[in-house]
Design an enzyme around this catalytic site. Structure first.
Site: not given
Ligand code: CAO
Length: 415
Positions: A17, A168, A248
């Protein structure tokens, strides 16, 4: 008519998001937003909270309007080459991966600078530099760590998160401002720069008045407009203030006719000082106009809950809309508690494009929130979100790939 951000190309590496909120706004302002998604699955939200089997969820469609989608496996060598071409040709890369993911993919800030020194790299992370910078964060974690949860809810209940997605969507809004500011500075420096919005910081920025109150509390030991004031119950940190106004002018949520069965039959009422005599007349307490216990805002502060109870005796005889009409005649600030159903059906929100009906090839028509920021010379037309990889071929050929090269990438499952 032209669009404000026409000519700006965004490499949209966002998901869930926070990031998509930001790039959707930029797309609405006219930027060409290229959403790069994992081959095969795409943005995880396409499949989350689905209301129709096999069709992109409303979660996804409502956050990804006006974008183009391409699939790309950026961990494979040929996928990295495509990404390099995109980086050379785009103005901004926006991402909200977990901390370090872009580096692990091989695209550190230094590497991106080598490829395109004009590129702006904009990120949402849960926390800024410090002990938690490596943590993954979702909406409610940000609400809890940014001061919102501790200051929301009632004194005798637990901390509360808000239905508003301030972690978000709030972070996405902050990031969008950072990006256009960096684009503006690039006009004079010719250089890109990094833009970071930490979700904790964005929430805290929106809780600014509570840090104000923390310091008032430390200096004076009390805050007169808080419901706790009547009983003098204050601790060391800002308490939860229920529905008290953060400003206020004191306010509270009052019951209206039908509250016993309708969870939203309530009105927010503000006892604005300027209209105090009108309030007294309306609720049949004319004696309060001159009574020294009620005549001044300061005198009223310890009696606020009793005053709101008296106004509620009046408001429970009326529907929230009747109460709104009458209060408005006397310029008394107020607002009915509108349910999502009432908001969805509100004709004036439809007329301004704040609520928009969009057609989607797989789900049919659905409602969305349009662009809440209206520019007179850059009107927003809301276009449906892209299907996964809908524009992969179109974008690759724009990047200079031949049909044969595209076919090869598809065979290798890079796209
Ligand atoms: N091709 C290949 N790999 C890809 C890719 C693509 N097109 N797009 C993403 N990936 C990979 C990433 O490189 C990552 O790989 P590694 O873990 O090996 O480095 C993997 O996909 C997972 O990405 P991620 O860690 O961002 O995803 P997640 O689902 O584990 O976590 C979230 C999700 C939201 C917790 C995390 O991205 C985060 O903390 N983001 C920052 C804060 C944020 O925006 N949070 C709000 C989210 S909305 O509530």
């Amino acid at each position: 008519m032209g669009k404000a951000l026409e000519g700006v190309r965004i490499l949209d590496f966002t998901h869930v998001q926070s990031g998509p909120t930001c790039t959707q706004l930029l797309a609405w302002f006219g930027a060409d937003v290229i959403k790069v998604e994992r081959a095969g699955e795409g943005d995880a939200t396409r499949g989350q909270l689905r209301d129709i089997a096999g069709v992109d969820s409303l979660y996804f469609t409502m956050l990804n309007h006006n974008k183009r989608s391409m699939t790309l496996d950026t961990k494979r060598p040929d996928g990295k080459k495509v990404l390099e071409t995109l980086i050379r040709q785009c103005d901004v890369l926006v991402e909200n991966f977990a901390p370090g993911a872009l580096d692990r993919m091989g695209f550190s800030w230094e590497r991106i600078q080598e490829l395109n020194p004009r590129m702006i790299v904009a990120s949402v992370k849960g926390f800024g530099p410090g002990p938690y910078e490596h943590c993954k964060v979702y909406e409610n974690v940000a609400q809890c760590t940014g001061g919102a949860a501790a200051t929301t809810g009632f004194d005798d209940g637990p901390p509360m998160v808000s239905g508003a997605q301030i972690g978000d969507s709030g972070s996405g809004l902050h990031l969008a401002l950072g990006i256009v500011t960096a684009l503006y500075q690039r006009n004079t420096t010719g250089r890109g720069q990094r833009v970071l919005t930490a979700m904790q910081d964005a929430v805290l920025n929106l809780c600014r008045v509570k840090l104000r109150d923390q310091q008032r509390l430390e200096r004076n030991g009390v805050m007169e407009e808080y419901p706790q004031f009547a009983e003098g119950r204050f601790g060391e940190s800002v308490p939860r203030a229920g529905n008290a106004s953060g400003g206020g002018q004191p306010g509270w949520i009052l019951k209206c006719k039908g509250w016993e069965s309708d969870p939203n039959a309530y009105i927010y009422f503000i006892a604005q000082a300027q209209v105090w005599p009108s309030v007294c007349k309306l609720i049949g307490r004319e004696e309060w106009i001159l009574d020294p216990d009620y005549a001044t805002p300061k005198a009223r502060l310890p009696r606020l809950m009793a005053i709101f109870a008296a106004v509620e005796e009046w408001s429970t005889t009326l529907t929230k809309f009747e109460a709104m009409d009458i209060l408005n005649k006397y310029d008394i600030p107020c607002g009915p508690i509108l349910s999502m159903k009432e908001i969805a059906e509100d004709p004036s929100l439809r007329a301004t494009g704040t609520i928009v009906e969009v057609d989607h090839p797989e789900r049919g028509s659905y409602l969305t929130v349009g662009n809440p920021i209206k520019l007179s010379d850059s009107p927003t037309e809301v276009r449906r979100s892209p299907l996964l990889g809908e524009h992969t071929d179109e974008l690759l050929s724009e990047l200079g790939y031949s049909p044969e090269q595209i076919a090869m990438l598809r065979e290798e499952r890079v796209i």
